[in-house]
Design an enzyme around this catalytic site. Sequence first.
Site, PDB file in Angstrom:
ATOM      1  N   GLY A 198      -9.875  -4.155  -1.590  1.00 47.48           N
ATOM      2  CA  GLY A 198     -10.568  -5.264  -0.995  1.00 47.48           C
ATOM      3  C   GLY A 198     -12.206  -4.783  -1.210  1.00 47.48           C
ATOM      4  N   PHE A 238      -5.504   2.100   0.270  1.00 49.45           N
ATOM      5  CA  PHE A 238      -5.638   1.535  -0.969  1.00 49.45           C
ATOM      6  C   PHE A 238      -5.879  -0.192  -0.874  1.00 49.45           C
ATOM      7  CE2 PHE A 238      -3.380   5.565  -2.753  1.00 49.45           C
ATOM      8  CZ  PHE A 238      -4.686   6.238  -2.857  1.00 49.45           C
ATOM      9  N   ASP A 239      -5.268  -0.699   0.096  1.00 45.70           N
ATOM     10  CA  ASP A 239      -5.550  -2.068   0.526  1.00 45.70           C
ATOM     11  C   ASP A 239      -7.147  -2.062   0.688  1.00 45.70           C
ATOM     12  OD1 ASP A 239      -3.366  -3.488  -0.045  1.00 45.70           O
ATOM     13  OD2 ASP A 239      -2.378  -2.961   1.943  1.00 45.70           O
ATOM     14  N   VAL A 240      -7.454  -1.191   1.591  1.00 45.79           N
ATOM     15  CA  VAL A 240      -8.881  -1.384   1.938  1.00 45.79           C
ATOM     16  C   VAL A 240      -9.889  -1.021   0.964  1.00 45.79           C
ATOM     17  CG1 VAL A 240     -10.739  -0.338   3.594  1.00 45.79           C
ATOM     18  CG2 VAL A 240      -8.487  -0.909   4.503  1.00 45.79           C
ATOM     19  N   ASP A 247       0.772  -1.276   0.073  1.00 39.34           N
ATOM     20  CA  ASP A 247       0.132  -0.009   0.081  1.00 39.34           C
ATOM     21  C   ASP A 247       0.798   1.270  -0.101  1.00 39.34           C
ATOM     22  OD1 ASP A 247      -3.124   0.995   0.685  1.00 39.34           O
ATOM     23  OD2 ASP A 247      -1.581   2.115   1.512  1.00 39.34           O
TER      24      ASP A 247
END
Length: 388
Positions: A176, A171-173, A143
């Site tokens: 997802g 950005f990971d969240v 991220d």
Amino acid sequence: MSDQKTAGPLAGLVVADFSRILAGPYATMLLADMGAEVIKVESPIGDDTRTWVPPVRDEVSTYYLSINRNKKSIVLDLKDPDDLAAAQRLAARADIVIENFRPGLMARFGLDYESIAEANPGVVYASISGFGTGAGKDYPGYDLMVQAISGLMSLTGSPDGQPFRAGISVFDVMTGMHANIGILSALNVRHATGKGQHVEVNLLASALSGLVNQTGAYVAGGTVPTRMGNAHPSLFPYEPLPASDGEIIIIAGNDVQFSRLCAALGVPELVEDERFATNANRTKNREELRPLLEAELAKRTKAEWFEVLLAAGVASGPINTIAEGVQFADGLGLAPVVEVGEGDAMVPSIRNPITFSSSDLRYDLPPPTLGEHTDEIRAWLDAEEEDA
């Protein structure tokens, strides 16, 4: 093999979760909350986040705990022929497969979409990468790396200071959640046609989409945004402003809201000032307007202004700590904290943000220990194979 206590909207679906760290596990936790049976496939050393400490709860990483409830863990070493065969059998029986390895790695084990779809043509297979399957396929998908490359860090921090990362792996969240949108859309297609499909998302594409007005300013307007601290490029006021004892967020998203703000502050004449009559003019003349607002805000505390401004229909708020944020939500009756599991295994967790009018969410399985359900899942696979 399900022993869940409540039936959510995804009850009956089996998810083979080959993902680790954040984007994939966050996506599968949300699916599990909605009733899906998520089987978390881990290597013998486990998900990386098991070792991301501190902080900890009972010597377990809270990072891991925060994104792995309602799942069952099986340890499979994909370099071991027997374990690999079990992984392939699991994928062949799953409704959804999700993975976030570097592009191409799953194909080495016969676990890529094309291989799985031969035995399981209805599978919805989701792949998460950092930079897609083209020229960026070998880039590691962290991220922070994407925050830097996407331009987000160039927007975060004070105008004269250094770039900063966001306080979470945003950005990971986001990726997802994008993965789940794709998965649920593909499930709808499967329901109509019986056909599965391959869903692909990547952090950089999610980042550029999630930067919304900032990337839009560049691609549509030719403007390259820069750091503005807490200021907004297109609205004023939309930032912290000082009251007598500290800063409070003040927002006037349109002309009506600005009128309400001025009335609450006791300076209704500002609405008639041509410099401030429209949002475009307020944004242009923000350095002239700011001290006029600050002079009035200095007459009361931030707590007093919060009460006054909310009563006047003006968006505002204190700048809370995480603890204060959770407590504030609890005070509103949002019940943000749920207890997952029972007895000594119970783990406090943050509630899934989605509610359904006629379906339940589940919070029955605490985050699993490494390989906790290996024997159970292998027995289920063996039984399924005997019944086939």
